[in-house]
Design an enzyme around this catalytic site. Structure first.
Site, PDB file in Angstrom:
ATOM      1  N   LYS A 119       0.840  -1.199   0.000  1.00  0.00           N
ATOM      2  CA  LYS A 119       0.000   0.000   0.000  1.00  0.00           C
ATOM      3  C   LYS A 119       0.878   1.254   0.000  1.00  0.00           C
ATOM      4  CE  LYS A 119      -3.522   2.394   2.696  1.00  0.00           C
ATOM      5  NZ  LYS A 119      -4.522   2.341   3.766  1.00  0.00           N
ATOM      6  N   GLU A 122      10.521  -4.611   4.663  1.00  0.00           N
ATOM      7  CA  GLU A 122      10.661  -6.008   4.255  1.00  0.00           C
ATOM      8  C   GLU A 122      10.345  -6.174   2.774  1.00  0.00           C
ATOM      9  OE1 GLU A 122       9.017  -4.839   6.829  1.00  0.00           O
ATOM     10  OE2 GLU A 122       9.105  -6.164   8.573  1.00  0.00           O
ATOM     11  N   GLY A 181      -4.913  -1.869   5.036  1.00  0.00           N
ATOM     12  CA  GLY A 181      -4.094  -3.002   4.580  1.00  0.00           C
ATOM     13  C   GLY A 181      -4.757  -4.342   4.812  1.00  0.00           C
ATOM     14  N   ARG A 182      -5.318  -4.537   5.997  1.00  0.00           N
ATOM     15  CA  ARG A 182      -5.900  -5.854   6.335  1.00  0.00           C
ATOM     16  C   ARG A 182      -7.287  -6.044   5.735  1.00  0.00           C
ATOM     17  NH1 ARG A 182      -4.775  -2.491  10.346  1.00  0.00           N
ATOM     18  NH2 ARG A 182      -6.414  -1.708  11.728  1.00  0.00           N
ATOM     19  N   GLU A 233      -4.867  -6.700  14.751  1.00  0.00           N
ATOM     20  CA  GLU A 233      -4.351  -5.383  14.354  1.00  0.00           C
ATOM     21  C   GLU A 233      -5.488  -4.349  14.400  1.00  0.00           C
ATOM     22  OE1 GLU A 233      -2.533  -4.224  10.323  1.00  0.00           O
ATOM     23  OE2 GLU A 233      -0.750  -4.646  11.492  1.00  0.00           O
ATOM     24  N   HIS A 291      -5.218 -33.254  17.466  1.00  0.00           N
ATOM     25  CA  HIS A 291      -4.105 -34.083  17.931  1.00  0.00           C
ATOM     26  C   HIS A 291      -2.956 -33.238  18.454  1.00  0.00           C
ATOM     27  CE1 HIS A 291      -5.931 -37.812  16.532  1.00  0.00           C
ATOM     28  NE2 HIS A 291      -6.450 -37.052  15.579  1.00  0.00           N
ATOM     29  N   LYS A 304       9.366  -0.656  14.268  1.00  0.00           N
ATOM     30  CA  LYS A 304       9.954  -0.314  12.957  1.00  0.00           C
ATOM     31  C   LYS A 304      11.078   0.703  13.141  1.00  0.00           C
ATOM     32  CE  LYS A 304       5.736  -0.648  10.108  1.00  0.00           C
ATOM     33  NZ  LYS A 304       4.800   0.144   9.300  1.00  0.00           N
TER      34      LYS A 304
HETATM   35  O1  LIG Z   1       1.064  -2.722   2.257  1.00  0.00           O
HETATM   36  P1  LIG Z   1       2.142  -2.106   3.055  1.00  0.00           P
HETATM   37  O2  LIG Z   1       2.106  -0.609   3.032  1.00  0.00           O
HETATM   38  O3  LIG Z   1       3.483  -2.627   2.618  1.00  0.00           O
HETATM   39  O4  LIG Z   1       1.941  -2.511   4.563  1.00  0.00           O
HETATM   40  C1  LIG Z   1       1.996  -3.840   4.988  1.00  0.00           C
HETATM   41  C2  LIG Z   1       1.412  -4.024   6.358  1.00  0.00           C
HETATM   42  O5  LIG Z   1       2.124  -3.223   7.290  1.00  0.00           O
HETATM   43  C3  LIG Z   1       1.214  -2.675   8.254  1.00  0.00           C
HETATM   44  O6  LIG Z   1       1.047  -1.328   7.984  1.00  0.00           O
HETATM   45  C4  LIG Z   1       1.716  -2.768   9.656  1.00  0.00           C
HETATM   46  O7  LIG Z   1       2.229  -4.005   9.967  1.00  0.00           O
HETATM   47  C5  LIG Z   1      -0.081  -3.446   8.007  1.00  0.00           C
HETATM   48  O8  LIG Z   1      -1.202  -2.791   8.447  1.00  0.00           O
HETATM   49  C6  LIG Z   1      -0.024  -3.619   6.525  1.00  0.00           C
HETATM   50  O9  LIG Z   1      -0.931  -4.557   6.065  1.00  0.00           O
END
Ligand SMILES: O=P(O)(O)OC[C@H]1O[C@](O)(CO)[C@@H](O)[C@@H]1O
Length: 555
Positions: A208, A214, A271-272, A357, A388, A520
């Site tokens: 987003k 990452e 995002g979620r 979240e 199990h 972060k």
């Molecule tokens: O889509 P992006 O901006 O890379 O964010 C990834 C994820 O990081 C967060 O902002 C925080 O972990 C989530 O809400 C989101 O889904």
């Protein structure tokens, strides 16, 4: 926006008194007193069936829970979300994932933009691109059709598409292999790169913000790998192998992806809650646009139900209010999700982000500290595997953990594989577990059974406490005919709205996530120290000690 403190509201206090008055009453009593309990405590919506009869709730309990929902003005808060009000107050944003799955006729404007026009324009681009790639018309630089799709993203930009692609694997295009890379642990990307061919691979960089550490690190590494390993490829060939899904056009261009290869979405998509947006591009590639539209339609059917059904017959509201009942009145600190569907393997981790979240908050909208507990821990695994592993604790542990069972009546096996008996055994296990949680097994029942088998009295006395099941442990069962794009869409939307309702009850902002920020910032600082790029900072002795160990290994 500020609401009165929850634990002193009239409806909340009435529920506290009701809870105290129920002491000693069991679910066995409730079933015995009402032969029609199953019919009374179950309902259908959007292709899903919910049996909530195995809960520690009477008709009176439910009506008090609905009174609490009304006291918290759930209906008007719900309408505010659907109409595009900026209910995400800390980020001053509307919350409109429901608009992503609404028909093109939806008349809604946010900040002067016609939402539906934008949404359907992007859907049309997804349709064109997915059709070209699936048909083999979209070719890689060497002239071959693409076979491997690598979605690089994390959090909502990974969990949604990954869960949905896994769940709908039986609907997937035979030529395509789907891969998901999220972790900054290089093993995640390395494992995928070692089994794909750059000539036939597409990388979908899903973020987003397009700034997530990452994702950007994995995306850059994938780009370098492509340029180093795609023999004869030029930089200009990247456009055949890299596309982006984002709200940040500048960052996408700066990364080197042509905006023509970018599928946008908007800041009013959390995002979620984003699998319905272009973040679902990998899903559309895997199952085709028609099935992707079915997926959206299933969610829309649940939206309509949530938006219009009276609270008493509203599936997300019922699920949410029962969750509030256990969290705030029984002190249950976790919920276990038990899909009796191998294809829903990733559903519990998807729900972890969606619920925790969203509602893992300790202050209300106006910033005051909450005086009641909010989101429980969400965890689980597919049945029968969970049986199990940890079901022992669910049956006989000291905590009461409500369970959501999810099952499909018909399996989605590949037509050529006959597996007679599997489906009936799977469902038998699912129903047996909810019955066992509810009924338990009393000491008398255990004694009678052991005596009938001729077990000596001394052994009976010694084993009795171990073999007794307290029972009276609640569960919901969600059934569907089969796991299809439409029923999966409805299932996810069911939980999204459950989360919304609980956020309203607890008065938290379910749509921000400030709690992920501190880690972060510290990680960036510590990274500088690990690589020698930054001066050592003041830390506690633990963190200093750990940094020293890593520096010794890395430098
Ligand atoms: O889509 P992006 O901006 O890379 O964010 C990834 C994820 O990081 C967060 O902002 C925080 O972990 C989530 O809400 C989101 O889904």
């Amino acid at each position: 926006m500020s609401q009165s403190v929850l634990n002193i509201t009239a409806a909340f206090q009435a529920l506290q008194a009701h809870h105290a008055a129920l002491q000693g009453q069991t679910m066995r009593d409730l079933f015995a007193a009402d032969p029609a309990r199953f019919e009374r405590f179950s309902l259908n919506a959007a292709g899903l069936f919910l049996d909530y009869s195995k809960n520690k709730a009477s008709t009176e309990t439910m009506s008090q829970l609905f009174a609490l929902a009304r006291e918290r003005q759930l209906e008007s808060r719900r309408d505010a979300m659907f109409s595009g009000e900026k209910i995400n107050t800390t980020e001053k944003r509307a919350v409109l994932h429901t608009a992503l799955r609404a028909p093109a006729t939806l008349a809604l404007t946010v900040d002067g933009q016609q939402v539906s026009t934008d949404v359907h324009a992007v859907l049309a681009r997804i349709q064109t691109f997915s059709a070209a790639l699936r048909s083999g018309e979209w070719l890689g630089y060497s002239g071959q059709p693409l076979t491997d799709i690598v979605n690089i993203g994390i959090g909502g930009s990974d969990l949604g598409p990954k869960m949905v692609c896994q769940a709908l694997q039986p609907f997937q295009h035979a030529r395509l292999n789907m891969h998901f890379v999220s972790n900054v642990d290089g093993r995640d990307l390395d494992a995928v790169l070692s089994r794909i061919d750059p000539r036939t691979s597409l990388f979908v960089i899903a973020s987003k913000t397009f700034t997530t550490n990452e994702t950007m690190m994995n995306a850059r590494a994938a780009r370098n790998w492509f340029l180093q390993n795609a023999q004869g490829a030029q930089e200009s060939d990247l456009r055949k192998h890299f596309v982006a899904v984002s709200t940040n056009v500048q960052a996408v261009s700066a990364f080197g992806i042509d905006p023509a290869n970018m599928f946008p979405f908007w800041d009013w998509v959390g995002g979620r809650y984003s699998v319905w947006s272009s973040i679902g591009l990998s899903v559309a590639l895997a199952i085709g646009f028609e099935q992707f539209s079915e997926f959206l339609a299933g969610a829309h059917a649940m939206d309509q139900h949530f938006h219009s059904a009276p609270l008493e017959q509203n599936m997300p509201v019922i699920l949410a209010m029962l969750g509030v009942w256990y969290r705030n009145f029984f002190g249950s600190s976790s919920i276990s999700i038990a899909p009796y569907l191998q294809d829903l393997e990733h559903f519990p981790s998807y729900l972890q982000q969606l619920e925790m979240e969203s509602n893992g908050k300790r202050v209300s909208h106006d910033g005051s500290t909450l005086t009641v507990a909010t989101c429980p821990v969400i965890w689980g695994n597919v049945g029968t595997n969970g049986q199990h592993a940890y079901f022992q604790l669910l049956h006989q542990g000291t905590d009461i953990t409500p369970v959501d069972f999810i099952a499909a009546l018909k399996p989605n096996y590949t037509a050529s594989h006959e597996l007679p008996g599997h489906q009936a055994t799977l469902l038998a296990n699912c129903f047996a577990q909810s019955e066992a949680f509810m009924r338990g097994k009393t000491a008398d029942e255990v004694r009678t059974e052991m005596q009938a088998k001729g077990v000596p009295e001394a052994d009976i006395a010694a084993l009795l406490p171990h073999r007794t099941f307290p029972g009276d442990r609640p569960s919901n069962t969600i059934l569907m005919q089969a796991l299809t794009p439409a029923t999966l869409g409805a299932l996810i939307a069911l939980y999204e709205h459950k989360v919304f309702v609980q956020g309203v009850i607890w008065d938290v902002n379910s749509f921000d996530q400030w709690g992920v920020e501190l880690g972060k910032v510290l990680a960036t600082q510590i990274l500088g120290e690990l690589t020698g790029a930054a001066e050592a900072q003041e830390h506690d002795s633990s963190t200093t000690g750990l940094i020293a160990k890593a520096r010794a290994a890395l430098l």
